[in-house]
Design a protein around this motif. Structure first.
Motif, PDB file in Angstrom:
ATOM      1  N   VAL A 172       0.872  -1.176   0.000  1.00  0.00           N
ATOM      2  CA  VAL A 172       0.000   0.000   0.000  1.00  0.00           C
ATOM      3  C   VAL A 172       0.905   1.221   0.000  1.00  0.00           C
ATOM      4  CG1 VAL A 172      -1.814   1.253   1.228  1.00  0.00           C
ATOM      5  CG2 VAL A 172      -1.781  -1.258   1.270  1.00  0.00           C
ATOM      6  N   VAL A 173       0.850   1.997  -1.083  1.00  0.00           N
ATOM      7  CA  VAL A 173       1.658   3.209  -1.216  1.00  0.00           C
ATOM      8  C   VAL A 173       0.758   4.397  -0.911  1.00  0.00           C
ATOM      9  CG1 VAL A 173       3.045   4.621  -2.777  1.00  0.00           C
ATOM     10  CG2 VAL A 173       3.084   2.122  -2.984  1.00  0.00           C
ATOM     11  N   VAL A 174       1.176   5.217   0.055  1.00  0.00           N
ATOM     12  CA  VAL A 174       0.391   6.390   0.437  1.00  0.00           C
ATOM     13  C   VAL A 174       1.035   7.609  -0.191  1.00  0.00           C
ATOM     14  CG1 VAL A 174      -0.552   7.715   2.356  1.00  0.00           C
ATOM     15  CG2 VAL A 174      -0.179   5.251   2.605  1.00  0.00           C
ATOM     16  N   HIS A 175       0.294   8.263  -1.091  1.00  0.00           N
ATOM     17  CA  HIS A 175       0.857   9.454  -1.742  1.00  0.00           C
ATOM     18  C   HIS A 175       0.333  10.706  -1.068  1.00  0.00           C
ATOM     19  CE1 HIS A 175      -2.667  10.934  -3.995  1.00  0.00           C
ATOM     20  NE2 HIS A 175      -2.991   9.673  -4.147  1.00  0.00           N
ATOM     21  N   SER A 176       1.035  11.795  -1.289  1.00  0.00           N
ATOM     22  CA  SER A 176       0.661  13.077  -0.712  1.00  0.00           C
ATOM     23  C   SER A 176      -0.512  13.664  -1.483  1.00  0.00           C
ATOM     24  CB  SER A 176       1.862  14.018  -0.782  1.00  0.00           C
ATOM     25  OG  SER A 176       1.479  15.316  -0.422  1.00  0.00           O
ATOM     26  N   ASP A 177      -1.329  14.462  -0.807  1.00  0.00           N
ATOM     27  CA  ASP A 177      -2.450  15.133  -1.462  1.00  0.00           C
ATOM     28  C   ASP A 177      -2.068  16.516  -1.968  1.00  0.00           C
ATOM     29  OD1 ASP A 177      -4.262  13.072  -1.166  1.00  0.00           O
ATOM     30  OD2 ASP A 177      -4.832  13.694   0.845  1.00  0.00           O
TER      31      ASP A 177
END
Length: 196
Positions: A172-177
């Protein structure tokens, strides 16, 4: 599906159907099957034995994709991924298509997470839908690895052909908003520009 002439039966089973064997005159109890015309039990898929009392699970579930990746935002809510495992009992042990014989308990897959993964994530036991637990905050720029386990119950009398569980590793890759403007503004400030 097998045909068996009744000999003995196990009185422990509750859902029974009765038939008389025309050759021996014995009463037949078909536990997981249909009473045939000549006093034989016609077993439903996943069951065998003279009274269809033995559960048979020959194949375990398997993932076609052993490793996968999903990219989500830090503010993500709801389902983020759907795990899908296949069990070869469906099609090999149980016929495909409609009807009573198409039910296949030995091909039912149950999903779970490895014990150390269930603090932040939750998986639906039968659908395989993975989601974040309420109130969990994931940090942008961080990768999380989740091991999804697909298994089925083995109360089988036979030795399975394959192992009865499989594991899929999901990253699970969490990217910036951040918007493109935010990213470019941050880049310019990092090049030595001084604000007045």
């Amino acid at each position: 599906m097998g045909l068996y002439q009744a000999e003995e039966y196990d009185p422990v089973f509750v859902f029974l159907k009765m038939s008389s064997n025309m050759y021996t005159g014995q009463r037949v109890q078909c536990v997981h099957g249909l009473c045939g015309e000549h006093g034989y039990c016609e077993c439903l898929p996943c069951y065998s034995g003279p009274s269809c009392q033995h559960y048979e699970d020959k194949y375990g579930p398997r993932f076609a994709i052993m490793e996968d990746t999903v990219i989500i935002s830090a503010k993500h809510t709801g389902v983020m991924y759907k795990a899908t495992a296949e069990d070869e009992d469906l099609g090999l042990t149980c016929p495909l298509g409609p009807g009573l014989n198409a039910r296949c308990p030995c091909a039912a897959v149950t999903y779970s997470l490895r014990a150390d993964m269930d603090d932040a994530f939750d998986i639906h036991e039968s659908s395989g839908q993975l989601s974040l637990k309420p109130g969990v905050d994931l940090r942008p720029g961080i990768h999380y690895q989740v091991d999804i386990v697909a298994s089925n119950t083995n109360a089988s009398m036979s030795t399975p052909v394959h192992q009865l569980s499989a594991v899929q590793t999901l990253t699970v890759v969490v990217h910036s908003d951040d918007t493109l403007h935010d990213l470019l503004s941050g880049h310019q400030m990092g090049t030595g520009m001084v604000a007045d």
